[in-house]
Design a protein around this motif. Structure first.
Motif, PDB file in Angstrom:
ATOM      1  N   LEU A 271    -129.398 -39.451  32.204  1.00  0.00           N
ATOM      2  CA  LEU A 271    -129.843 -40.792  32.559  1.00  0.00           C
ATOM      3  C   LEU A 271    -129.326 -41.207  33.932  1.00  0.00           C
ATOM      4  CD1 LEU A 271    -129.383 -42.573  29.117  1.00  0.00           C
ATOM      5  CD2 LEU A 271    -131.531 -41.951  30.221  1.00  0.00           C
ATOM      6  N   ALA A 272    -128.113 -40.814  34.259  1.00  0.00           N
ATOM      7  CA  ALA A 272    -127.573 -41.138  35.578  1.00  0.00           C
ATOM      8  C   ALA A 272    -128.416 -40.505  36.675  1.00  0.00           C
ATOM      9  CB  ALA A 272    -126.121 -40.673  35.673  1.00  0.00           C
ATOM     10  N   CYS A 273    -128.822 -39.250  36.480  1.00  0.00           N
ATOM     11  CA  CYS A 273    -129.665 -38.576  37.471  1.00  0.00           C
ATOM     12  C   CYS A 273    -131.021 -39.269  37.599  1.00  0.00           C
ATOM     13  CB  CYS A 273    -129.854 -37.112  37.092  1.00  0.00           C
ATOM     14  SG  CYS A 273    -128.347 -36.119  37.141  1.00  0.00           S
ATOM     15  N   GLU A 274    -131.590 -39.690  36.486  1.00  0.00           N
ATOM     16  CA  GLU A 274    -132.886 -40.359  36.530  1.00  0.00           C
ATOM     17  C   GLU A 274    -132.782 -41.717  37.233  1.00  0.00           C
ATOM     18  OE1 GLU A 274    -134.543 -40.514  32.631  1.00  0.00           O
ATOM     19  OE2 GLU A 274    -134.916 -38.336  32.551  1.00  0.00           O
ATOM     20  N   TRP A 275    -131.692 -42.432  36.999  1.00  0.00           N
ATOM     21  CA  TRP A 275    -131.508 -43.700  37.708  1.00  0.00           C
ATOM     22  C   TRP A 275    -131.347 -43.453  39.207  1.00  0.00           C
ATOM     23  CZ3 TRP A 275    -132.976 -48.172  36.349  1.00  0.00           C
ATOM     24  CH2 TRP A 275    -132.898 -48.635  35.043  1.00  0.00           C
ATOM     25  N   ALA A 276    -130.626 -42.400  39.580  1.00  0.00           N
ATOM     26  CA  ALA A 276    -130.455 -42.093  41.001  1.00  0.00           C
ATOM     27  C   ALA A 276    -131.799 -41.797  41.657  1.00  0.00           C
ATOM     28  CB  ALA A 276    -129.498 -40.917  41.168  1.00  0.00           C
TER      29      ALA A 276
END
Length: 330
Positions: A271-276
């Motif tokens: 999820l962190a990668c997708e938000w980035a």
């Protein structure tokens, strides 16, 4: 909810620790891990698209496509590894551009030819130099290797068609000088101690040198080495010759973010990668996912196998500082 989401993203995407009162912060923003950003594909045809995959520690690969001129993220896709089918699935969401700038590895070339038949490819020149250095090493032993390495090192300094033509002539002259060296063979009966002798009757004596030359010659012949100088393409806008905008603008920040927040469970890393990626799109609006009418697929709906099952959630774990007070000597 808007304020809490802004606070959550401000922490997640910045190289900073959790704010004071970290336990209260985790409890206050724990619901944000249930949101998943979704980037709707648009129908805009772009002049240049860059695509590449970045591998995460612990498994999983994130394929990302960006606008090659603005750097805006267009689409992303999770997969186990880079392959032709995975890139075709990524490209199917994007209108065919005029040029695809890529590293040319692991099926992306085949995917481009199948998904976008009319799209030209520009091979990243930095990756070409890196591949040449891997074959020839930084200090080639043979004179032929030293000359070819010097030639490969100059491709990033070519800025016009005249220089490209002169470089092509030098490559052709190098091949004429070292044609016999490239054709040398080693036979198994003459090298019984070589591991290759167990399954081969013969092999090319200077295989790495031969591979490096054939790569450069093939890219030059196909037009993928200096496509960024083609007047027909440049007339519609500039064409980058490297994937630096993608490597430095998306991949590197994602890796730094995961280092800054090391220890996140697998699902939170995804999820962190997708938000980035989402926050680097053309018009990011993260607050719509927090509104009652902006429901998105739940985070646990991902099926790529990169999520951890029962990993602790923020707000439920205990830190050492929660149970101990620092003691200062006076």
């Amino acid at each position: 909810r808007r304020a809490e989401l802004a606070e959550f993203l401000g922490w997640l995407l910045a190289p900073s620790p959790q704010p004071s009162g970290s336990r209260a912060f985790r409890k206050r923003t724990s619901w944000c891990w249930g949101l998943r950003p979704v980037l709707e594909p648009d129908a805009a045809a772009r002049h240049v698209v860059m695509a590449d995959g970045t591998y995460l520690r612990g498994g999983g690969c994130l394929l990302v496509a960006i606008d090659g001129l603005s750097g805006e993220v267009i689409a992303w896709r999770w997969c186990a590894r880079e392959s032709t089918d995975e890139y075709i699935a990524l490209f199917s969401r994007i209108p065919a551009p005029d040029v695809l700038v890529c590293d040319g590895l692991r099926g992306i070339g085949n995917a481009c030819r199948r998904a976008w038949p009319g799209t030209r490819m520009q091979r990243c020149l930095v990756h070409v130099q890196r591949d040449s250095r891997r074959d020839l090493t930084s200090r080639p032993r043979l004179q032929a290797g030293r000359e070819l390495k010097r030639l490969a090192d100059t491709i990033t300094g070519i800025h016009d068609t005249e220089q490209a033509a002169a470089w092509a002539v030098q490559l052709h002259e190098w091949h004429n000088r070292w044609r016999d060296t490239l054709a040398e063979r080693t036979y198994a009966r003459d090298a019984p101690g070589d591991p290759r002798a167990a399954g081969q009757e013969w092999w090319w004596t200077h295989q790495p040198l031969r591979r490096c030359y054939r790569r450069l010659e093939s890219l030059l012949r196909s037009g993928s080495l200096f496509a960024f100088l083609d007047p027909a393409l440049v007339s519609a806008g500039p064409v980058p010759c490297t994937t630096n905008r993608l490597e430095g603008g998306i991949n590197a920040p994602i890796k730094r973010m995961l280092v800054n927040h090391r220890g996140l469970p697998g699902r939170h890393r995804v999820l962190a990668c997708e938000w980035a990626c989402y926050m680097k799109s053309a018009k990011p609006d993260p607050y719509r996912f927090a509104m009652p009418g902006g429901a998105t697929p739940p985070a646990h709906a991902e099926t790529d196998g990169t999520f951890d099952g029962d990993a602790p959630e923020p707000g439920t774990s205990i830190e050492w500082t929660d149970l101990h007070m620092p003691v200062f000597n006076t």
